[in-house]
Design an enzyme around this catalytic site. Structure first.
Site, mmCIF file in Angstrom:
data_model
loop_
_atom_site.group_PDB
_atom_site.id
_atom_site.type_symbol
_atom_site.label_atom_id
_atom_site.label_comp_id
_atom_site.label_asym_id
_atom_site.label_seq_id
_atom_site.Cartn_x
_atom_site.Cartn_y
_atom_site.Cartn_z
ATOM 1 N N GLY A 17 0.828 -1.210 0.000
ATOM 2 C CA GLY A 17 0.000 0.000 0.000
ATOM 3 C C GLY A 17 0.859 1.256 0.000
ATOM 4 N N GLN A 18 0.199 2.414 -0.134
ATOM 5 C CA GLN A 18 0.986 3.647 -0.293
ATOM 6 C C GLN A 18 1.749 4.016 0.984
ATOM 7 O OE1 GLN A 18 -1.285 7.176 -1.181
ATOM 8 N NE2 GLN A 18 -3.094 6.518 -0.055
ATOM 9 N N ALA A 35 -5.196 -2.477 5.689
ATOM 10 C CA ALA A 35 -6.534 -2.010 6.074
ATOM 11 C C ALA A 35 -7.492 -2.119 4.902
ATOM 12 C CB ALA A 35 -6.459 -0.545 6.527
ATOM 13 N N THR A 74 -7.969 7.125 11.424
ATOM 14 C CA THR A 74 -8.433 8.093 10.436
ATOM 15 C C THR A 74 -9.198 9.261 11.047
ATOM 16 O OG1 THR A 74 -9.998 8.294 8.585
ATOM 17 C CG2 THR A 74 -10.436 6.557 10.148
ATOM 18 N N ASP A 75 -9.207 10.369 10.312
ATOM 19 C CA ASP A 75 -10.048 11.516 10.683
ATOM 20 C C ASP A 75 -11.544 11.160 10.574
ATOM 21 O OD1 ASP A 75 -9.554 11.242 7.920
ATOM 22 O OD2 ASP A 75 -10.039 13.341 7.504
ATOM 23 N N TYR A 124 -16.892 2.533 7.560
ATOM 24 C CA TYR A 124 -15.419 2.568 7.582
ATOM 25 C C TYR A 124 -14.933 3.217 8.874
ATOM 26 C CZ TYR A 124 -10.706 4.328 6.502
ATOM 27 O OH TYR A 124 -9.362 4.639 6.551
ATOM 28 N N LYS A 159 -12.691 1.525 11.896
ATOM 29 C CA LYS A 159 -11.371 2.054 12.287
ATOM 30 C C LYS A 159 -11.372 2.409 13.774
ATOM 31 C CE LYS A 159 -8.279 2.549 9.973
ATOM 32 N NZ LYS A 159 -7.204 1.585 9.588
HETATM 33 N N1 LIG Z 1 -5.802 6.561 2.361
HETATM 34 C C1 LIG Z 1 -6.216 7.524 3.164
HETATM 35 O O1 LIG Z 1 -6.613 8.596 2.730
HETATM 36 C C2 LIG Z 1 -6.196 7.313 4.655
HETATM 37 C C3 LIG Z 1 -6.645 8.347 5.489
HETATM 38 C C4 LIG Z 1 -6.620 8.154 6.863
HETATM 39 C C5 LIG Z 1 -6.141 6.969 7.380
HETATM 40 N N2 LIG Z 1 -5.728 5.985 6.547
HETATM 41 C C6 LIG Z 1 -5.234 4.730 7.138
HETATM 42 O O2 LIG Z 1 -3.850 4.631 6.862
HETATM 43 C C7 LIG Z 1 -3.490 3.263 6.692
HETATM 44 C C8 LIG Z 1 -2.758 3.069 5.363
HETATM 45 O O3 LIG Z 1 -3.607 3.466 4.307
HETATM 46 P P1 LIG Z 1 -3.111 3.448 2.789
HETATM 47 O O4 LIG Z 1 -3.662 4.672 2.148
HETATM 48 O O5 LIG Z 1 -1.654 3.144 2.692
HETATM 49 O O6 LIG Z 1 -3.941 2.201 2.254
HETATM 50 P P2 LIG Z 1 -3.747 1.348 0.918
HETATM 51 O O7 LIG Z 1 -2.826 2.038 -0.034
HETATM 52 O O8 LIG Z 1 -5.116 0.978 0.484
HETATM 53 O O9 LIG Z 1 -2.958 0.088 1.473
HETATM 54 C C9 LIG Z 1 -3.593 -0.858 2.278
HETATM 55 C C10 LIG Z 1 -2.914 -2.167 1.992
HETATM 56 O O10 LIG Z 1 -3.550 -3.167 2.790
HETATM 57 C C11 LIG Z 1 -3.537 -4.338 2.009
HETATM 58 N N3 LIG Z 1 -4.530 -5.318 2.419
HETATM 59 C C12 LIG Z 1 -5.838 -5.375 2.102
HETATM 60 N N4 LIG Z 1 -6.405 -6.453 2.656
HETATM 61 C C13 LIG Z 1 -5.415 -7.105 3.324
HETATM 62 C C14 LIG Z 1 -5.362 -8.301 4.096
HETATM 63 N N5 LIG Z 1 -6.465 -9.040 4.319
HETATM 64 N N6 LIG Z 1 -4.178 -8.660 4.632
HETATM 65 C C15 LIG Z 1 -3.065 -7.934 4.419
HETATM 66 N N7 LIG Z 1 -3.052 -6.798 3.693
HETATM 67 C C16 LIG Z 1 -4.222 -6.383 3.158
HETATM 68 C C17 LIG Z 1 -3.814 -3.878 0.612
HETATM 69 O O11 LIG Z 1 -3.381 -4.854 -0.283
HETATM 70 P P3 LIG Z 1 -4.050 -5.025 -1.732
HETATM 71 O O12 LIG Z 1 -3.456 -3.901 -2.537
HETATM 72 O O13 LIG Z 1 -3.613 -6.372 -2.154
HETATM 73 O O14 LIG Z 1 -5.515 -4.881 -1.536
HETATM 74 C C18 LIG Z 1 -3.014 -2.590 0.535
HETATM 75 O O15 LIG Z 1 -1.729 -2.813 0.015
HETATM 76 C C19 LIG Z 1 -4.795 2.470 6.839
HETATM 77 O O16 LIG Z 1 -4.922 2.054 8.165
HETATM 78 C C20 LIG Z 1 -5.864 3.494 6.540
HETATM 79 O O17 LIG Z 1 -7.096 3.172 7.159
HETATM 80 C C21 LIG Z 1 -5.728 6.131 5.203
#
Ligand SMILES: NC(=O)c1ccc[n+]([C@@H]2O[C@H](COP(=O)([O-])OP(=O)(O)OC[C@H]3O[C@@H](n4cnc5c(N)ncnc54)[C@H](OP(=O)(O)O)[C@@H]3O)[C@@H](O)[C@H]2O)c1
Length: 282
Positions: free
Chosen positions: A24-25, A68, A105-106, A129, A133
């Protein structure tokens, strides 16, 4: 002769760090930020976090749990699936027994405030969601660092900045909501702040770590087009016009009230850093 350990940072033992959701990112940005450590980076293929990690379990000094369910609208249709990952997955990460950083998250807030949300504000999520969280925060346990962040973007994966760069290159105008205000946060800046949190061993508990400044998604889109030299207008619309399944807070600016909290750069600096990392043709 070279003096080994003359630099106190180099003298520190390399930590053994497990990163979940490594594809993930944020997972990618954390791999860069913790590159000086002994990192085990597991994407979903390496560990599906809805299941306990198979034995033998590695000896770990730190777990950075980014895996996540991040599909906010999709969670409305499958709240159990989202909970299996965001609550059950976090419980499995906590059960490894190593110091844990879990991400939240916010969207745990309802957005009724008109000044920044701090750690002591009461959560009240509007969406499935956000509820998963929030329960995930509890599953992380009181001994974890729970990092609440906002609007993540970076050079890889699905995020608003990359979507706008694509749409802005293909269209003269895009419609973007102008009634949700937050702090779009560059993953590289968040990863550096997480390292600070851990390296300085700041107290465990909830931390708000998001970019400085605040803006609406429409403001952010305009800045993206400007900084990427894209000739595309932003038509400012309201959330009502979109009819998306999940309600979102209208205001979710995060700030920390905690002494010594790592300060992240302004979102506009994050945007510049992201565009540099993308190395777009000018
Ligand atoms: N993105 C936002 O704007 C945002 C804002 C606030 C908080 N957050 C939090 O920050 C954290 C990181 O977010 P992110 O943006 O990096 O998310 P992301 O890019 O969607 O990365 C999440 C990763 O989790 C993996 N995943 C999904 N299901 C899984 C499973 N069962 N077992 C293991 N890995 C799994 C996904 O793999 P696949 O690619 O294979 O699905 C993906 O690589 C999360 O906790 C998110 O809730 C994100």
């Amino acid at each position: 002769m070279e003096h080994e350990h003359a630099d106190p940072l180099r003298a520190r033992r390399r930590r053994r760090v497990l990163i979940t959701g490594a594809g993930g990112q944020l997972g990618r940005a954390l791999q860069d930020a913790f590159a000086g450590d002994d990192v085990v980076a597991l994407s979903r293929a390496g560990w599906d976090v809805t299941q306990p990690l198979a034995d033998p379990r590695p000896e770990l000094d730190l777990v950075l749990h980014t895996a996540a369910w991040t599909d906010v609208d999709g969670a409305e249709a499958d709240p159990q699936g989202a909970a299996a990952l965001n609550v059950g997955g976090t419980a499995n990460a906590a059960s490894l027994g190593a110091p844990l950083v879990a991400f939240s998250t916010d969207y745990v807030f309802d957005g009724r405030k008109r000044e920044p949300y701090v750690e002591s504000d009461g959560p009240s999520p509007l969406s499935a969601y956000g509820r998963t969280k929030l329960h995930g925060e509890a599953a992380a346990g009181s001994d974890a660092w729970v990092v609440r962040t906002s609007g993540l973007f970076g050079p890889s994966g699905h995020n608003f900045a990359r979507t706008m760069l694509r749409l802005g290159a293909e269209n003269d105008e895009v419609a973007v909501v102008d009634d949700q205000r937050g702090c779009p946060t560059y993953v590289g800046h968040l990863a550096a702040a997480v390292r600070e949190l851990v390296d300085e061993d700041l107290p465990r508990g909830i931390w708000h770590l998001a970019a400085g400044g605040d803006c609406t998604w429409a403001d952010f889109a305009e800045a993206i087009f400007e900084d990427a030299d894209l000739d595309c207008r932003v038509r400012r619309i309201t959330t009502d016009g979109l009819a998306r399944p999940a309600p979102r807070p209208r205001y979710s600016v995060l700030r920390s009230e905690k002494p010594g909290a790592p300060a992240l750069p302004h979102w506009r600096e994050g945007l510049r850093a992201c565009l540099e990392a993308l190395d777009l043709p000018r």
